[in-house]
Design an enzyme around this catalytic site. Structure first.
Site, PDB file in Angstrom:
ATOM      1  N   ILE A  35       0.889  -1.164   0.000  1.00 17.39           N
ATOM      2  CA  ILE A  35       0.000   0.000   0.000  1.00 17.39           C
ATOM      3  C   ILE A  35       0.925   1.210   0.000  1.00 17.39           C
ATOM      4  O   ILE A  35       1.594   1.482   0.993  1.00 17.39           O
ATOM      5  CB  ILE A  35      -0.930   0.025   1.225  1.00 17.39           C
ATOM      6  CG1 ILE A  35      -1.898  -1.155   1.186  1.00 17.39           C
ATOM      7  CG2 ILE A  35      -1.724   1.329   1.257  1.00 17.39           C
ATOM      8  CD1 ILE A  35      -2.841  -1.212   2.371  1.00 17.39           C
ATOM      9  N   PRO A  36       1.014   1.937  -1.112  1.00 25.32           N
ATOM     10  CA  PRO A  36       2.118   2.878  -1.315  1.00 25.32           C
ATOM     11  C   PRO A  36       1.933   4.231  -0.630  1.00 25.32           C
ATOM     12  O   PRO A  36       1.836   5.278  -1.291  1.00 25.32           O
ATOM     13  CB  PRO A  36       2.164   3.019  -2.837  1.00 25.32           C
ATOM     14  CG  PRO A  36       0.743   2.839  -3.251  1.00 25.32           C
ATOM     15  CD  PRO A  36       0.172   1.810  -2.312  1.00 25.32           C
ATOM     16  N   CYS A  37       1.941   4.239   0.695  1.00 26.97           N
ATOM     17  CA  CYS A  37       1.832   5.505   1.406  1.00 26.97           C
ATOM     18  C   CYS A  37       3.053   6.385   1.157  1.00 26.97           C
ATOM     19  O   CYS A  37       3.001   7.605   1.375  1.00 26.97           O
ATOM     20  CB  CYS A  37       1.624   5.279   2.895  1.00 26.97           C
ATOM     21  SG  CYS A  37       2.863   4.266   3.705  1.00 26.97           S
ATOM     22  N   HIS A  38       4.147   5.775   0.674  1.00 28.53           N
ATOM     23  CA  HIS A  38       5.345   6.560   0.356  1.00 28.53           C
ATOM     24  C   HIS A  38       5.121   7.487  -0.833  1.00 28.53           C
ATOM     25  O   HIS A  38       5.918   8.393  -1.064  1.00 28.53           O
ATOM     26  CB  HIS A  38       6.529   5.629   0.061  1.00 28.53           C
ATOM     27  CG  HIS A  38       6.255   4.639  -1.027  1.00 28.53           C
ATOM     28  ND1 HIS A  38       5.665   3.416  -0.793  1.00 28.53           N
ATOM     29  CD2 HIS A  38       6.474   4.693  -2.364  1.00 28.53           C
ATOM     30  CE1 HIS A  38       5.548   2.760  -1.944  1.00 28.53           C
ATOM     31  NE2 HIS A  38       6.036   3.517  -2.910  1.00 28.53           N
ATOM     32  N   ARG A  39       4.040   7.291  -1.587  1.00 26.48           N
ATOM     33  CA  ARG A  39       3.774   8.121  -2.762  1.00 26.48           C
ATOM     34  C   ARG A  39       2.982   9.382  -2.438  1.00 26.48           C
ATOM     35  O   ARG A  39       2.577  10.102  -3.351  1.00 26.48           O
ATOM     36  CB  ARG A  39       3.032   7.305  -3.819  1.00 26.48           C
ATOM     37  CG  ARG A  39       3.866   6.172  -4.377  1.00 26.48           C
ATOM     38  CD  ARG A  39       3.117   5.367  -5.407  1.00 26.48           C
ATOM     39  NE  ARG A  39       3.896   4.187  -5.770  1.00 26.48           N
ATOM     40  CZ  ARG A  39       3.408   3.125  -6.371  1.00 26.48           C
ATOM     41  NH1 ARG A  39       2.128   3.089  -6.701  1.00 26.48           N
ATOM     42  NH2 ARG A  39       4.184   2.090  -6.647  1.00 26.48           N
TER      43      ARG A  39
END
Length: 281
Positions: A244-248
């Site tokens: 789940i790309p919360c880094h984006r």
């Protein structure tokens, strides 16, 4: 992670720190290599093996100016990207990741009805603990120490039954780091969260690889433009690192903002994804 791998990881982390602090001066290969006590040749080789791209290209993508460029592009295409996505093997949403929220009974009284498999693995960005239920992945986190990582997992579901075993769901999730996504089966996530949290996490899955969004843009997508702070809290509570790309998600100013697993790692992942995306075409 083996001793030499850990040494190499620390060297790359130090290099990323230096690049992030000095990107405006566009430091040379020789300058960065000197900071991590390697020859330019060995640093180039090590960095390329670890990041999958050259230091020069990585520098281009890891800079804040590039984050702003990605943000500007994503603001223009944001709604289209979220609704339809973009084609290509270098797009995270092509994995067709589905989130299934846990029912109250599945995590009632500390998860006493859950059977959880867990395993430890390596990634380009550090060690991972990966956990799954019968219905899918329930937890992925970067860690520095195994016992602490396992303890944090058990705090989430203190009464669940645990078994150290890597199952097919975990294997499929970890294939993402090999960048050979065409061989992946559909990945399922089985997550404990409020309705709002689940909606935020589902929206994150629709941000294409190599792109970024903002907390405000996510709130707008959820038709709740005043909920930027609540969106930020939900992103911070993301139980599945990287997948789940919360880094984006970055700040509207273009600054990278926070990250539960460390800003060095967030910078590294954004740069790695941007470079990987370019090499797909």
């Amino acid at each position: 992670m083996k001793v030499q791998d850990e040494i190499n990881f620390n060297r790359i982390t130090a290099a990323i720190n230096y690049i992030q602090a000095n990107f405006k001066s566009q430091p040379s290969l020789e300058e960065i290599a000197e900071k991590v006590n390697l020859s330019p040749f060995h640093f180039q080789k090590l960095f390329s093996e670890w990041a999958g791209t050259s230091p020069k290209r990585f520098l281009q993508y890891i800079s804040i100016s590039h984050a702003k460029k990605l943000l500007k592009e994503n603001e223009t295409l944001f709604n289209t990207a979220l609704e339809t996505g973009l084609s290509g093997t270098g797009r995270l949403h092509d994995l067709f990741i589905n989130i299934e929220g846990m029912t109250p009974g599945e995590y009632k009284n500390g998860g006493e009805n859950l059977n959880i498999n867990y395993s430890f693995a390596e990634s380009p960005f550090g060690n991972l603990i990966v956990a799954s239920t019968q219905k899918g992945i329930c937890h992925i986190a970067f860690y520095n120490e195994e016992l602490s990582a396992l303890s944090n997992l058990k705090k989430l579901f203190p009464l669940a039954s645990y078994k150290q075993m890597m199952d097919l769901d975990q294997q499929n999730a970890l294939f993402i780091f090999n960048h050979d996504w065409k061989k992946l089966n559909q990945i399922k996530l089985h997550l404990k969260g409020t309705d709002f949290q689940l909606k935020v996490w589902e929206t994150l899955l629709k941000i294409p690889m190599g792109k970024v969004s903002t907390y405000g843009a996510i709130a707008d997508k959820l038709q709740n433009p005043k909920a930027s702070r609540a969106v930020g809290t939900a992103i911070g509570d993301n139980p599945v690192a990287f997948l789940i790309p919360c880094h984006r998600v970055i700040q509207s100013s273009g600054a990278l903002g926070g990250y539960h697993w460390g800003m060095d790692r967030k910078s590294a992942i954004i740069g790695w994804e941007a470079a990987k995306t370019e090499t797909d075409f």
